[in-house]
Design an enzyme around this catalytic site. Structure first.
Site, PDB file in Angstrom:
ATOM      1  N   HIS A 120       0.799  -1.298   0.200  1.00  0.00           N
ATOM      2  CA  HIS A 120      -0.088   0.016   0.023  1.00  0.00           C
ATOM      3  C   HIS A 120       0.979   1.185  -0.117  1.00  0.00           C
ATOM      4  CE1 HIS A 120      -2.762   2.936   1.733  1.00  0.00           C
ATOM      5  NE2 HIS A 120      -3.847   2.221   1.518  1.00  0.00           N
ATOM      6  N   ASP A 197       3.262  -4.156   8.146  1.00  0.00           N
ATOM      7  CA  ASP A 197       2.167  -3.389   8.032  1.00  0.00           C
ATOM      8  C   ASP A 197       0.827  -4.168   8.232  1.00  0.00           C
ATOM      9  OD1 ASP A 197      -0.314  -1.955   6.953  1.00  0.00           O
ATOM     10  OD2 ASP A 197       0.486  -1.431   5.073  1.00  0.00           O
ATOM     11  N   GLN A 200      -4.417  -4.558   7.262  1.00  0.00           N
ATOM     12  CA  GLN A 200      -5.449  -5.462   6.787  1.00  0.00           C
ATOM     13  C   GLN A 200      -5.476  -6.865   7.700  1.00  0.00           C
ATOM     14  OE1 GLN A 200      -7.887  -4.793   4.821  1.00  0.00           O
ATOM     15  NE2 GLN A 200      -7.208  -3.022   4.062  1.00  0.00           N
ATOM     16  N   LYS A 223     -10.217   0.157  10.606  1.00  0.00           N
ATOM     17  CA  LYS A 223     -10.399  -0.939   9.926  1.00  0.00           C
ATOM     18  C   LYS A 223     -10.884  -2.304  10.727  1.00  0.00           C
ATOM     19  CE  LYS A 223      -7.194   0.162   6.410  1.00  0.00           C
ATOM     20  NZ  LYS A 223      -7.727   0.730   5.254  1.00  0.00           N
ATOM     21  N   CYS A 359      -4.537   2.559  -3.575  1.00  0.00           N
ATOM     22  CA  CYS A 359      -3.556   3.079  -2.932  1.00  0.00           C
ATOM     23  C   CYS A 359      -2.332   2.030  -3.133  1.00  0.00           C
ATOM     24  CB  CYS A 359      -3.900   3.308  -1.440  1.00  0.00           C
ATOM     25  SG  CYS A 359      -5.062   4.536  -1.284  1.00  0.00           S
TER      26      CYS A 359
END
Ligand SMILES: Cc1ncc(COP(=O)(O)O)c(C=O)c1O
Length: 401
Positions: A120, A197, A200, A223, A359
């Site tokens: 991303h 990261d 998600q 999220k 993104c």
């Protein structure tokens, strides 16, 4: 056969969206919020807001307690070794920028930072810009056709010049878990720092940062069914000690004079200014709510919906699903149909999905695409949501073809 979600009624916005004839399938972008979170925000604001870590008065003490309780819950959620390893930021993006600035002085010209081809922008641009500022080499790990980092190639590319490896846990475009274990072990052996990261990944299942063996792990509250404006940066104690302070002001200071100042260590030293107090307290309520659910029931529900989604897409002529999504989402393009046109027709029919580059422009470009449509699921979705999506998709394709 209808597959209901046992948790749908816990999210009042879903019924509200339905009254507006909206089917929400853009959950990888942000999620709807449980009533438990709305109650926590309402309680905080209606019982007396106060700033944290500074006031002696009762409202200040209560706000600070509630704020710090969330730090404990986040540390527990990730199995961090200590609450001092949890820094609140304004989102995953700001956590990654904090790292890129906080670690900047450790890099020397010619050093290498390793990312992957599917990152991303939030986990690409801070490192790309750092590399440009310090004359570093940004190394990009290739991915295979399933949307997974090519481990063999990666083990060759992560070498003695590698100072930092920054990788996504779960791709927001391809829906694929990444093989972090061998890559992090190899990075560690090379003496490189690691950043995950988890924007998600954190939404699906529980992840133990100590078991993962990463130095840093970031995610966004919004999220994970929490409020927006809040992010989390986990850092292993020794790794946090490597960070230089990067934003100044507020309670991050220890002693200040006109010409010089000293600063607190993590976590407060990296939470300059007034933090998002209500948001952090709200994240605590969302985590409590999530902790009250049966995790295997949630996994099973999401997996069944995902199978229905993939089956429906694969059954339709000309649909190309990107990669081999394992859960949560599917991005796709359709032969001879422009994604933006399709997205427009879906929007007109009340289907909220995401279209565009997600993104991850370099990834889409490498796949030879300007954009794709992404359907992403959450625990409150049911099979009727998917049925409405597929009916709208078929209608759109009839019009476009
Ligand atoms: C994989 C990934 N990383 C980082 C981000 C950035 O999150 P935020 O915009 O909340 O900072 C996102 C959000 O879409 C994402 O999907």
């Amino acid at each position: 056969m209808f597959l209901p979600s046992p948790w749908r009624a816990d999210f009042p916005a879903i019924a509200a969206l339905q009254r507006q004839h909206q089917t929400y399938l853009d959950n990888a972008a942000t999620t709807q919020k449980p009533q438990a979170l709305l109650d926590a925000l309402s309680h905080y604001y209606s019982h007396g807001a106060a700033n944290v870590h500074r006031a002696q008065h009762l409202p200040g003490a209560l706000a600070t307690q509630a704020f710090e309780r969330t730090r404990e819950k986040v540390a527990g959620w990730l199995n961090a070794a200590s609450t001092d390893e949890i820094i609140f930021t304004h989102g995953a993006t700001s956590a990654l920028n904090l790292l890129a600035y906080g670690l900047e002085a450790r890099f020397h010209p010619g050093d290498e930072i390793v990312i992957s081809a599917l990152e991303h922008h939030a986990n690409l641009l801070p490192w790309q810009q750092l590399a440009r500022r310090r004359n570093l080499k940004l190394v990009v790990l290739p991915i295979n056709p399933e949307g997974v980092i090519d481990v063999e190639a990666a083990l060759q590319l992560i070498g003695p010049r590698t100072r930092l490896v920054a990788l996504s846990q779960l791709s927001n475009v391809l829906g694929s878990w990444q093989p972090l274990e061998p890559l992090l072990a190899h990075a560690r052996a090379q003496g490189a720092l690691s950043v995950i990261d988890g924007a998600q990944g954190v939404v699906h299942g529980r992840h133990d940062v100590q078991q993962l063996g990463c130095d840093f792990y970031v995610f966004s509250s919004h999220k994970l069914y929490g409020p927006d404006g809040v992010g989390v940066l986990y850092g292993r104690h020794q790794a946090l000690n490597l960070l230089q302070h990067w934003q100044f002001g507020g309670e991050m200071v220890q002693l200040a004079d006109y010409q010089e100042a000293t600063f607190r260590p993590a976590p407060l030293g990296f939470e300059a200014g007034t933090p998002p107090i209500a948001g952090v307290i709200g994240l605590g309520a969302s985590l409590d709510y999530l902790a009250s659910l049966d995790p295997s029931a949630v996994d099973e529900h999401e997996a069944t919906l995902h199978r229905l989604l993939l089956r429906g897409l694969n059954d339709r002529e000309g649909v190309r699903v990107l990669g081999a999504p394992e859960l949560a989402l599917a991005s796709f393009v359709i032969e001879d149909v422009h994604s933006a046109d399709l997205a427009h027709l879906l929007t007109e029919q009340g289907i909220a999905v995401r279209a565009g580059h997600h993104c991850a422009m370099p990834l889409l470009k490498s796949l030879g695409l300007a954009g794709a449509v992404r359907v992403s699921l959450a625990l409150y979705n049911d099979s009727d949501d998917l049925q409405r999506f597929f009916e709208a998709l078929d209608k759109s394709l009839d019009l476009l073809r």
